[in-house]
Design a protein around this motif. Structure first.
Motif, PDB file in Angstrom:
ATOM      1  N   PHE A 193      35.507  48.348  41.177  1.00  0.00           N
ATOM      2  CA  PHE A 193      36.163  47.656  40.054  1.00  0.00           C
ATOM      3  C   PHE A 193      35.055  47.256  39.089  1.00  0.00           C
ATOM      4  O   PHE A 193      34.344  46.273  39.303  1.00  0.00           O
ATOM      5  CB  PHE A 193      36.914  46.421  40.553  1.00  0.00           C
ATOM      6  CG  PHE A 193      38.071  46.738  41.472  1.00  0.00           C
ATOM      7  CD1 PHE A 193      38.965  47.769  41.164  1.00  0.00           C
ATOM      8  CD2 PHE A 193      38.295  45.988  42.622  1.00  0.00           C
ATOM      9  CE1 PHE A 193      40.051  48.049  41.998  1.00  0.00           C
ATOM     10  CE2 PHE A 193      39.376  46.258  43.461  1.00  0.00           C
ATOM     11  CZ  PHE A 193      40.252  47.292  43.145  1.00  0.00           C
ATOM     12  N   THR A 194      34.917  48.053  38.040  1.00  0.00           N
ATOM     13  CA  THR A 194      33.745  47.909  37.167  1.00  0.00           C
ATOM     14  C   THR A 194      34.025  47.025  35.957  1.00  0.00           C
ATOM     15  O   THR A 194      35.089  47.097  35.347  1.00  0.00           O
ATOM     16  CB  THR A 194      33.291  49.311  36.709  1.00  0.00           C
ATOM     17  OG1 THR A 194      33.033  50.065  37.887  1.00  0.00           O
ATOM     18  CG2 THR A 194      32.025  49.258  35.870  1.00  0.00           C
ATOM     19  N   PHE A 195      33.030  46.211  35.598  1.00  0.00           N
ATOM     20  CA  PHE A 195      33.122  45.292  34.458  1.00  0.00           C
ATOM     21  C   PHE A 195      32.468  45.927  33.228  1.00  0.00           C
ATOM     22  O   PHE A 195      31.688  46.877  33.352  1.00  0.00           O
ATOM     23  CB  PHE A 195      32.433  43.964  34.825  1.00  0.00           C
ATOM     24  CG  PHE A 195      33.246  43.150  35.791  1.00  0.00           C
ATOM     25  CD1 PHE A 195      34.101  42.164  35.326  1.00  0.00           C
ATOM     26  CD2 PHE A 195      33.194  43.398  37.161  1.00  0.00           C
ATOM     27  CE1 PHE A 195      34.879  41.430  36.210  1.00  0.00           C
ATOM     28  CE2 PHE A 195      33.967  42.669  38.058  1.00  0.00           C
ATOM     29  CZ  PHE A 195      34.815  41.676  37.572  1.00  0.00           C
ATOM     30  N   ILE A 237      36.439  37.528  42.310  1.00  0.00           N
ATOM     31  CA  ILE A 237      35.872  38.555  41.421  1.00  0.00           C
ATOM     32  C   ILE A 237      36.911  39.674  41.229  1.00  0.00           C
ATOM     33  O   ILE A 237      37.028  40.257  40.158  1.00  0.00           O
ATOM     34  CB  ILE A 237      34.537  39.105  41.983  1.00  0.00           C
ATOM     35  CG1 ILE A 237      33.502  37.979  42.110  1.00  0.00           C
ATOM     36  CG2 ILE A 237      34.004  40.246  41.101  1.00  0.00           C
ATOM     37  CD1 ILE A 237      33.082  37.322  40.815  1.00  0.00           C
ATOM     38  N   HIS A 238      37.685  39.916  42.271  1.00  0.00           N
ATOM     39  CA  HIS A 238      38.761  40.900  42.126  1.00  0.00           C
ATOM     40  C   HIS A 238      39.747  40.465  41.038  1.00  0.00           C
ATOM     41  O   HIS A 238      40.134  41.252  40.160  1.00  0.00           O
ATOM     42  CB  HIS A 238      39.479  41.083  43.480  1.00  0.00           C
ATOM     43  CG  HIS A 238      40.654  41.999  43.401  1.00  0.00           C
ATOM     44  ND1 HIS A 238      41.852  41.719  43.991  1.00  0.00           N
ATOM     45  CD2 HIS A 238      40.823  43.178  42.758  1.00  0.00           C
ATOM     46  CE1 HIS A 238      42.711  42.691  43.716  1.00  0.00           C
ATOM     47  NE2 HIS A 238      42.108  43.589  42.978  1.00  0.00           N
ATOM     48  N   ALA A 275      42.043  40.633  35.561  1.00  0.00           N
ATOM     49  CA  ALA A 275      42.342  39.995  34.270  1.00  0.00           C
ATOM     50  C   ALA A 275      41.684  40.789  33.138  1.00  0.00           C
ATOM     51  O   ALA A 275      42.314  41.080  32.119  1.00  0.00           O
ATOM     52  CB  ALA A 275      41.836  38.557  34.269  1.00  0.00           C
ATOM     53  N   TRP A 276      40.424  41.166  33.345  1.00  0.00           N
ATOM     54  CA  TRP A 276      39.732  41.913  32.298  1.00  0.00           C
ATOM     55  C   TRP A 276      40.406  43.270  32.079  1.00  0.00           C
ATOM     56  O   TRP A 276      40.643  43.686  30.940  1.00  0.00           O
ATOM     57  CB  TRP A 276      38.243  42.106  32.666  1.00  0.00           C
ATOM     58  CG  TRP A 276      37.596  42.970  31.645  1.00  0.00           C
ATOM     59  CD1 TRP A 276      37.235  42.609  30.390  1.00  0.00           C
ATOM     60  CD2 TRP A 276      37.334  44.371  31.771  1.00  0.00           C
ATOM     61  NE1 TRP A 276      36.744  43.694  29.713  1.00  0.00           N
ATOM     62  CE2 TRP A 276      36.792  44.788  30.540  1.00  0.00           C
ATOM     63  CE3 TRP A 276      37.494  45.301  32.792  1.00  0.00           C
ATOM     64  CZ2 TRP A 276      36.419  46.105  30.311  1.00  0.00           C
ATOM     65  CZ3 TRP A 276      37.113  46.611  32.572  1.00  0.00           C
ATOM     66  CH2 TRP A 276      36.588  46.995  31.334  1.00  0.00           C
ATOM     67  N   SER A 277      40.756  43.930  33.156  1.00  0.00           N
ATOM     68  CA  SER A 277      41.315  45.273  32.988  1.00  0.00           C
ATOM     69  C   SER A 277      42.739  45.209  32.416  1.00  0.00           C
ATOM     70  O   SER A 277      43.244  46.190  31.895  1.00  0.00           O
ATOM     71  CB  SER A 277      41.276  46.065  34.293  1.00  0.00           C
ATOM     72  OG  SER A 277      42.096  45.434  35.222  1.00  0.00           O
ATOM     73  N   ASN A 278      43.359  44.031  32.478  1.00  0.00           N
ATOM     74  CA  ASN A 278      44.658  43.865  31.815  1.00  0.00           C
ATOM     75  C   ASN A 278      44.491  43.396  30.376  1.00  0.00           C
ATOM     76  O   ASN A 278      45.450  42.942  29.753  1.00  0.00           O
ATOM     77  CB  ASN A 278      45.533  42.871  32.591  1.00  0.00           C
ATOM     78  CG  ASN A 278      46.150  43.534  33.810  1.00  0.00           C
ATOM     79  OD1 ASN A 278      46.286  44.757  33.865  1.00  0.00           O
ATOM     80  ND2 ASN A 278      46.502  42.739  34.801  1.00  0.00           N
TER      81      ASN A 278
END
Ligand code: BGC
Length: 438
Positions: free
Chosen positions: A6-8, A354-355, A360-363
């Motif tokens: 799951f990349t930021f 962190i998941h 949240a970021w990917s949404n």
């Protein structure tokens, strides 16, 4: 099994947070030093003492620990009582020490984030009535006018005030922070207004000084849900959410807040957030009662930290991120962590949080960074040294630091800029199935 990552986004901020009184040591000129000296105020009877001895120079080794373990930023706070020990005197050598610390960070490629107020006030300020004094915002601005020019060439990210809602709640409703007043609704309101005014004028001042500054506030967010379906529990939940989570933030965003007959209107405070600093620890169930200690609890069976202070409720964190994003500016998680000496719980909490951060970021939520609380065990306010929030364990007798396994886990997250299923399998195997159900 192939690893799932799951990349930021690039340039994501990965760091840890601290505050002056909790780590520096020898802070003897603020309201918390007086509070610690009063019998019964600190549950364990302990004092902050030399804390993590940062004022004695141990910040150097701790900053290096952060940098060597892949972090790219640190958040610390400036101790107002050191900068302005008396109303009419400034301590240039204390300013130099902070400058040296921040240069130290930068030389380790750690981006500094600086908080101007994290719970502590100078004794002289307390003697003038503290945040109840009408001059409080002006006095805080004066301090900012000294410290901001001194640091502006090396600091861009500023938090004006840490958790004004906690200062108000604990200082004026529950009474377990100074000034120790309980159920003082009127004073709670007055202090809220003064802290908002203080933030707004310092926000404006920093921007006059520094065009590209990024200025926010760190707000303690609690995800609240009713304990029962009763109308009173639902009412208490809604009222607490509005008053505790939203009131201050609404004013900083829209210039006003209203809930039933209660309202705050400060048009000058409108749009004074470049980012929302989200301090999130847990979700709580709310029960309608006049006993403040029974008002907020954790659900039966919740997975709890050592002293039952933090529950692992990752969905609540997601709701916190959603709430923070609703203010329409970037979100930085300026605190998140648990008290857990043996560290198994921390690794699980970290993996699940962190998941949620990634989710949240990917949404599409505008999340820019994450600061774990905390780098090293530190003085945990009314709970003394009994609550161990550090990635590193601190032996307070010897000042020796020992690495907890979470350090290695967090290092993988920071360096890879992702949550990697291989690391979850290694560091938090018990919760692997919750993150990767298939
Ligand atoms: C505060 C920190 C504190 C942490 C854990 C936050 O509300 O900002 O100073 O140590 O919670 O209790």
């Amino acid at each position: 099994m192939p690893s799932v990552k799951f990349t930021f986004p690039a340039n994501f901020l990965w760091g840890t947070s601290t505050s002056s009184h909790q780590v520096e040591g020898n802070n003897t000129n603020n309201n918390w030093s007086l509070w610690e000296a009063e019998p019964g105020r600190i549950k364990t009877g302990e004092v902050s003492g030399i804390a993590c001895d940062w004022w004695g120079g141990r910040w150097r080794e701790d900053f290096k620990r952060a940098a060597d373990s892949g972090q790219n930023t640190l958040r610390l706070s400036i101790e107002w009582s050191r900068i302005q020990p008396k109303p009419d005197s400034w301590d240039e050598s204390a300013i130099d020490t902070y400058r040296e610390m921040i240069h130290g960070m930068i030389s380790l490629r750690l981006r500094p984030m600086v908080t101007l107020h994290h719970f502590t006030d100078p004794i002289w300020f307390t003697e003038k009535g503290g945040w109840e004094n009408d001059d409080a915002p002006q006095l805080f601005l004066k301090y900012a006018q000294k410290i901001v020019p001194a640091l502006k060439s090396i600091v861009k990210d500023w938090v004006t005030i840490n958790e004004p809602n906690m200062v108000v709640f604990c200082g004026y409703i529950s009474g377990h922070f100074p000034p120790g007043k309980t159920k003082s609704i009127k004073k709670a309101h007055q202090v809220t207004v003064k802290m908002i005014k203080a933030h707004a004028s310092v926000y404006e001042y920093i921007h006059q000084q520094q065009e590209d500054a990024s200025v926010g506030i760190s707000q303690n967010y609690r995800d609240l849900f009713p304990k029962t379906k009763s109308i009173v529990d639902r009412f208490a939940t809604n009222a607490s959410h509005k008053l505790y989570n939203n009131a201050i933030m609404d004013v900083l965003s829209k210039g006003s807040f209203r809930y039933g007959p209660y309202s705050i209107s400060l048009p000058k405070a409108k749009n004074t957030l470049d980012f929302v600093g989200l301090n999130y620890y847990s979700g709580n169930q709310v029960h309608f009662t006049f006993n403040v200690n029974e008002f907020l609890t954790y659900p039966k069976g919740a997975s709890l930290s050592d002293n039952g202070f933090v529950a692992n409720e990752p969905e609540s964190f997601y709701r916190g991120l959603t709430w923070a994003s609703s203010y329409g500016v970037p979100v930085i998680v300026t605190e998140n962590g648990v008290e857990n000496d043996e560290d198994t719980f921390r690794r699980e909490y970290l993996a699940e949080h962190i998941h949620q951060l990634w989710r949240a970021w990917s949404n599409g939520m505008p999340i820019r960074g994450y600061y774990h609380w905390s780098l090293v065990d530190n003085f945990e306010w009314e709970n003394g040294w009994s609550y161990r929030f550090g990635l590193w364990r601190l032996n307070i007798e010897t000042q020796e630091r020992t690495k907890r396994p979470s350090v290695d886990f967090y290092e993988q997250i920071c360096r890879k800029n992702c949550l990697d299923s291989e690391d979850v399998a290694k560091f938090a195997p018990n919760i692997y199935r919750f993150i990767y159900p298939n």
